[in-house]
Design a protein around this motif. Sequence first.
Motif, PDB file in Angstrom:
ATOM      1  N   VAL A 192       2.979  -3.865 -18.739  1.00  0.00           N
ATOM      2  CA  VAL A 192       2.870  -2.495 -18.307  1.00  0.00           C
ATOM      3  C   VAL A 192       3.977  -2.336 -17.018  1.00  0.00           C
ATOM      4  CG1 VAL A 192       0.756  -1.881 -19.214  1.00  0.00           C
ATOM      5  CG2 VAL A 192       0.905  -2.594 -16.908  1.00  0.00           C
ATOM      6  N   TRP A 193       4.288  -1.274 -16.767  1.00  0.00           N
ATOM      7  CA  TRP A 193       5.216  -0.743 -15.608  1.00  0.00           C
ATOM      8  C   TRP A 193       4.364  -1.263 -14.463  1.00  0.00           C
ATOM      9  CZ3 TRP A 193      10.033   0.496 -14.101  1.00  0.00           C
ATOM     10  CH2 TRP A 193      10.066   1.106 -12.803  1.00  0.00           C
ATOM     11  N   ARG A 194       4.750  -2.048 -13.707  1.00  0.00           N
ATOM     12  CA  ARG A 194       4.052  -2.555 -12.396  1.00  0.00           C
ATOM     13  C   ARG A 194       5.103  -2.629 -11.222  1.00  0.00           C
ATOM     14  NH1 ARG A 194       1.894  -8.697 -11.846  1.00  0.00           N
ATOM     15  NH2 ARG A 194       4.095  -8.939 -12.227  1.00  0.00           N
ATOM     16  N   GLY A 195       4.695  -2.346 -10.105  1.00  0.00           N
ATOM     17  CA  GLY A 195       5.473  -2.611  -8.896  1.00  0.00           C
ATOM     18  C   GLY A 195       5.087  -1.784  -7.647  1.00  0.00           C
ATOM     19  N   PRO A 196       5.689  -2.010  -6.533  1.00  0.00           N
ATOM     20  CA  PRO A 196       5.558  -1.154  -5.294  1.00  0.00           C
ATOM     21  C   PRO A 196       5.714   0.212  -5.457  1.00  0.00           C
ATOM     22  CG  PRO A 196       7.461  -2.587  -4.963  1.00  0.00           C
ATOM     23  CD  PRO A 196       6.912  -2.817  -6.265  1.00  0.00           C
ATOM     24  N   ASP A 197       4.931   0.937  -4.814  1.00  0.00           N
ATOM     25  CA  ASP A 197       5.133   2.225  -4.634  1.00  0.00           C
ATOM     26  C   ASP A 197       5.096   2.851  -3.351  1.00  0.00           C
ATOM     27  OD1 ASP A 197       5.057   5.415  -5.175  1.00  0.00           O
ATOM     28  OD2 ASP A 197       4.490   5.023  -7.266  1.00  0.00           O
ATOM     29  N   GLY A 198       4.319   3.833  -2.730  1.00  0.00           N
ATOM     30  CA  GLY A 198       4.408   4.212  -1.384  1.00  0.00           C
ATOM     31  C   GLY A 198       3.816   3.147  -0.345  1.00  0.00           C
ATOM     32  N   MET A 199       4.227   3.531   0.821  1.00  0.00           N
ATOM     33  CA  MET A 199       3.684   2.324   1.820  1.00  0.00           C
ATOM     34  C   MET A 199       3.598   2.910   2.991  1.00  0.00           C
ATOM     35  SD  MET A 199       7.004  -0.321   1.287  1.00  0.00           S
ATOM     36  CE  MET A 199       8.578   0.259   1.711  1.00  0.00           C
ATOM     37  N   ALA A 200       2.841   2.045   4.042  1.00  0.00           N
ATOM     38  CA  ALA A 200       3.099   2.641   5.203  1.00  0.00           C
ATOM     39  C   ALA A 200       2.507   1.352   6.239  1.00  0.00           C
ATOM     40  CB  ALA A 200       1.840   3.574   5.342  1.00  0.00           C
ATOM     41  N   PHE A 201       2.764   1.532   7.520  1.00  0.00           N
ATOM     42  CA  PHE A 201       2.373   0.269   8.569  1.00  0.00           C
ATOM     43  C   PHE A 201       1.252   0.860   9.095  1.00  0.00           C
ATOM     44  CE2 PHE A 201       6.758  -1.063   7.662  1.00  0.00           C
ATOM     45  CZ  PHE A 201       6.769  -2.366   8.102  1.00  0.00           C
ATOM     46  N   GLY A 202       0.576  -0.547   9.614  1.00  0.00           N
ATOM     47  CA  GLY A 202      -0.730  -0.463  10.283  1.00  0.00           C
ATOM     48  C   GLY A 202      -0.457  -0.592  11.636  1.00  0.00           C
ATOM     49  N   THR A 203      -1.202  -0.522  12.673  1.00  0.00           N
ATOM     50  CA  THR A 203      -1.094  -0.607  14.118  1.00  0.00           C
ATOM     51  C   THR A 203      -1.220  -2.433  14.183  1.00  0.00           C
ATOM     52  OG1 THR A 203      -3.585  -0.426  14.499  1.00  0.00           O
ATOM     53  CG2 THR A 203      -1.941   1.324  14.926  1.00  0.00           C
ATOM     54  N   ASP A 204      -1.621  -3.001  13.099  1.00  0.00           N
ATOM     55  CA  ASP A 204      -1.536  -4.337  13.198  1.00  0.00           C
ATOM     56  C   ASP A 204      -0.281  -4.974  12.817  1.00  0.00           C
ATOM     57  OD1 ASP A 204      -1.345  -4.249  10.621  1.00  0.00           O
ATOM     58  OD2 ASP A 204      -3.264  -5.049  10.069  1.00  0.00           O
ATOM     59  N   GLY A 205       0.625  -4.167  12.674  1.00  0.00           N
ATOM     60  CA  GLY A 205       2.061  -4.776  12.373  1.00  0.00           C
ATOM     61  C   GLY A 205       2.237  -5.060  10.770  1.00  0.00           C
TER      62      GLY A 205
END
Length: 278
Positions: A192-205
């Motif tokens: 199936v269609w698979r892969g990265p979508d939305g993302m964000a950084f944490g304060t842990d880097g």
Amino acid sequence: MQDGTVWAVEMAGSRACVTSVDLDGKVETRIKVGGRPNGMTVDGDGRIWVAEAREGVVLCFDPDGRLAKRITHPTDRFLWPNDLRFGPDGHLYLTDSGILDTVFITGLDINPDYATLPYRGCSYEIDPIKGQVVRQFDENIKFTNGIAFGPDNFLYVNETLGGSVFRYDIFGSKTPQREVFGNVNKLGDSPVWRGPDGMAFGTDGNLYCTVYGQGDVTILNPAGEVVGRLPTNGPKPTNIAFASEGRRAFVTEVSASRIEVLETPCEGLPLFKPRLAI
């Protein structure tokens, strides 16, 4: 939002809006966008900036829902405005998946020939006050999707088909080159269609990336290595936003049309929210 409400875009043709959910779970339609709103961010004045895929434009709305600005491609149209974030310079950065949504998807059904479609994915820097494209980054990415600024002020963009996250030194070069930062897909082919979508950084880097079709938020450390995976209840998470306070993140999950709450190891790195005289 600072008041604790969660705002999200709804892509379904019957909705095509910006929706809020309060702390008690009450759902309210905030902005009738129309078309196919895909990604969203907010500036320092509370205006909502929406990547609208059906017409290929970026729309800015005042908090009361009034259309304040409409940004178009300088020569043609954005093919599929997907996600967007403000940078430390106050400019708006947009991913374009590089294919018309009407070619790629019908309703929620992905074209079964997705692996061989002609993608022309890229990213754009936009001056939000002038409403003009400043420059384009890269080309021919196979479905450009999520976008985020890291604590190093590099621009991070992912490519859904293949699972890679790219990094660009956009402030160190007028024509930054693509650098492969990491990959979020588990080993092995997927039917199936698979892969990265939305993302964000944490304060842990670390970078927290939703992986559509894999059912998790994959965590990449500053070296681009996978150091953890936070499972989601549904298999198709599409975006992530950290809470304004506390170690929690809100994840949109499309198969059940819901927002999930995940406990996270850290708080989120604050987003850039410039004040704009538009």
